[in-house]
Design a protein around this motif. Structure first.
Motif, PDB file in Angstrom:
ATOM      1  N   LYS A  82      -3.043 -55.351 -57.831  1.00  0.00           N
ATOM      2  CA  LYS A  82      -3.286 -54.384 -57.025  1.00  0.00           C
ATOM      3  C   LYS A  82      -2.408 -53.179 -57.398  1.00  0.00           C
ATOM      4  CE  LYS A  82      -3.654 -54.653 -52.734  1.00  0.00           C
ATOM      5  NZ  LYS A  82      -3.309 -54.619 -51.133  1.00  0.00           N
ATOM      6  N   SER A  83      -2.753 -52.101 -57.355  1.00  0.00           N
ATOM      7  CA  SER A  83      -2.360 -50.769 -57.740  1.00  0.00           C
ATOM      8  C   SER A  83      -2.256 -49.925 -56.559  1.00  0.00           C
ATOM      9  CB  SER A  83      -2.950 -50.069 -58.985  1.00  0.00           C
ATOM     10  OG  SER A  83      -4.222 -49.610 -58.534  1.00  0.00           O
ATOM     11  N   SER A  84      -2.553 -50.387 -55.382  1.00  0.00           N
ATOM     12  CA  SER A  84      -2.443 -49.483 -54.244  1.00  0.00           C
ATOM     13  C   SER A  84      -2.177 -50.403 -53.169  1.00  0.00           C
ATOM     14  CB  SER A  84      -3.646 -48.758 -54.047  1.00  0.00           C
ATOM     15  OG  SER A  84      -3.514 -48.031 -52.782  1.00  0.00           O
TER      16      SER A  84
ATOM     17  N   ASN B 217      -3.312 -49.739 -50.118  1.00  0.00           N
ATOM     18  CA  ASN B 217      -4.621 -49.710 -49.142  1.00  0.00           C
ATOM     19  C   ASN B 217      -5.609 -50.570 -49.416  1.00  0.00           C
ATOM     20  OD1 ASN B 217      -3.279 -47.531 -47.810  1.00  0.00           O
ATOM     21  ND2 ASN B 217      -3.796 -46.075 -49.431  1.00  0.00           N
TER      22      ASN B 217
END
Length: 365
Positions: free
Chosen positions: A361-363, A365
């Motif tokens: 994951k890079s966020s 949200n």
């Protein structure tokens, strides 16, 4: 099935520029043209990137002492994009066909030290070899030795100095701490560039001066009595070790010329004449060192094997030479992996790691 486009980035602003040219030449000759389309990106000694043709990218290619990059007017830049970096031909700012994977065979500083790996990581392009962290760690011999020691892996005794500590370096203090002779090395350099053996004060002073020409930090190490054993390691999460090889230098030590220019400068016993127990120990130690410094893809682990069978890690090379007389491909060849198969496995390992990274994951949200 369409061919994968493999970008080979080579050359660079390092003292190992010519070694990189030789490595690129051998990779181009070994790679399977039925599976891969090669795109050659040369970096000259001023740091300019250029697009080269496989048939004309080298001058004096059969003479390692005179080999040169053939200048090209087709400049190259990279523009990180949303999904993957886009290489751009600077003349007309024309996007090039997207590369599927990059083989960065730039040895030494600005190529092997995490700099190039960081750029490719930002550009989101799969690349062969260890990541930014392990590349930087292994390039700095001082930091690598400290981390290996913390992992319980033995290395030669040594001390390091930065350029602003130069006045503190005296032959008498080093002799008292390490004895003589000693080896003086730039901390961030490979291929034995700037490395000298000193047995007296005059040699010592000259060696320190030369080492500081190549780096702002140097290492001074005790001389080890032992056999020079090298192991090639291949893999990501489950690395494998090759059969060990032994360097048999014909000169004072395994110098730059012995490694890359003079085919008779050093003998190579591949596999090394070791007992099964010694072979297993050196293979296990190579993998332990590889994992301790968080390497992936490939590395060559160099050891001193002392008369009492104690193993000392000399260094870990994260982008070892791929020249005609280089140890890394030779060790895999005697271990049953041909040069073309080795190149293919390295490319696949690069793609596998990139896909694994893409799953993170890079966020929030």
């Amino acid at each position: 099935m369409s061919k994968l486009k493999v970008g080979i980035i080579f050359g660079g602003k390092s003292a190992e520029h010519e070694v990189s040219l030789q490595s690129a030449k051998n990779i181009v000759e070994a790679i399977d043209p039925s599976k891969y389309e090669v795109v050659l990106i040369g970096i000259d000694k001023k740091g300019q990137w250029q697009l080269n043709d496989a048939s004309t990218f080298l001058l004096n290619e059969e003479n390692p002492a005179l080999i040169r990059l053939n200048a090209s007017e087709r400049g190259v830049a990279i523009s990180p994009g949303k999904d993957s970096g886009q290489f751009i031909a600077t003349s007309g700012s024309t996007p090039m066909d997207q590369l599927d994977v990059v083989f960065p065979i730039v040895h030494g500083t600005l190529g092997e030290d995490g700099s190039l790996q960081g750029m490719l990581r930002l550009a989101n392009v799969p690349y062969v070899g260890p990541n930014v962290l392990s590349s930087a760690i292994c390039m700095d011999k001082d930091i690598a030795k400290k981390l290996l020691s913390s992992a319980g892996i033995q290395t030669a005794k040594g001390v390091s100095f930065t350029s602003n500590q130069k006045e503190q370096i005296t032959f008498a203090s080093i002799e008292a701490a390490l004895g003589t002779p000693v080896f003086i090395k730039p901390a961030n350099m490979g291929s034995s560039v700037g490395v000298n053996k000193a047995q007296n004060e005059e040699e010592f002073v000259q060696a320190v001066e030369e080492a500081f020409l190549y780096d702002h930090k140097i290492i001074i190490e005790e001389a080890i009595v032992g056999r020079e054993i090298e192991v090639a390691v291949l893999g990501n999460e489950e690395p494998e070790a090759s059969l060990p090889g032994e360097i048999l230098p014909q000169s004072e030590f395994y110098s730059y010329a012995s490694k890359y220019i003079d085919e008779d400068g050093a003998g190579l016993a591949a596999p090394a004449d070791l007992t099964p127990e010694q072979t297993k120990a050196v293979q296990e130690s190579a993998i332990a060192a590889f994992q301790a410094l968080q390497c992936e893809g490939l590395s060559r682990v160099d050891f001193f094997l002392q008369p009492d069978d104690t193993l000392l890690v000399n260094e870990i090379n994260t982008l070892p030479g791929f020249t005609a007389i280089s140890m890394y491909p030779k060790l895999w060849e005697v271990s049953g992996v041909s040069y073309p198969d080795l190149i293919e496995r390295l490319i696949q390992l690069a793609i596998e790691r990139h896909q694994r990274t893409q799953g993170l994951k890079s966020s929030i949200n």
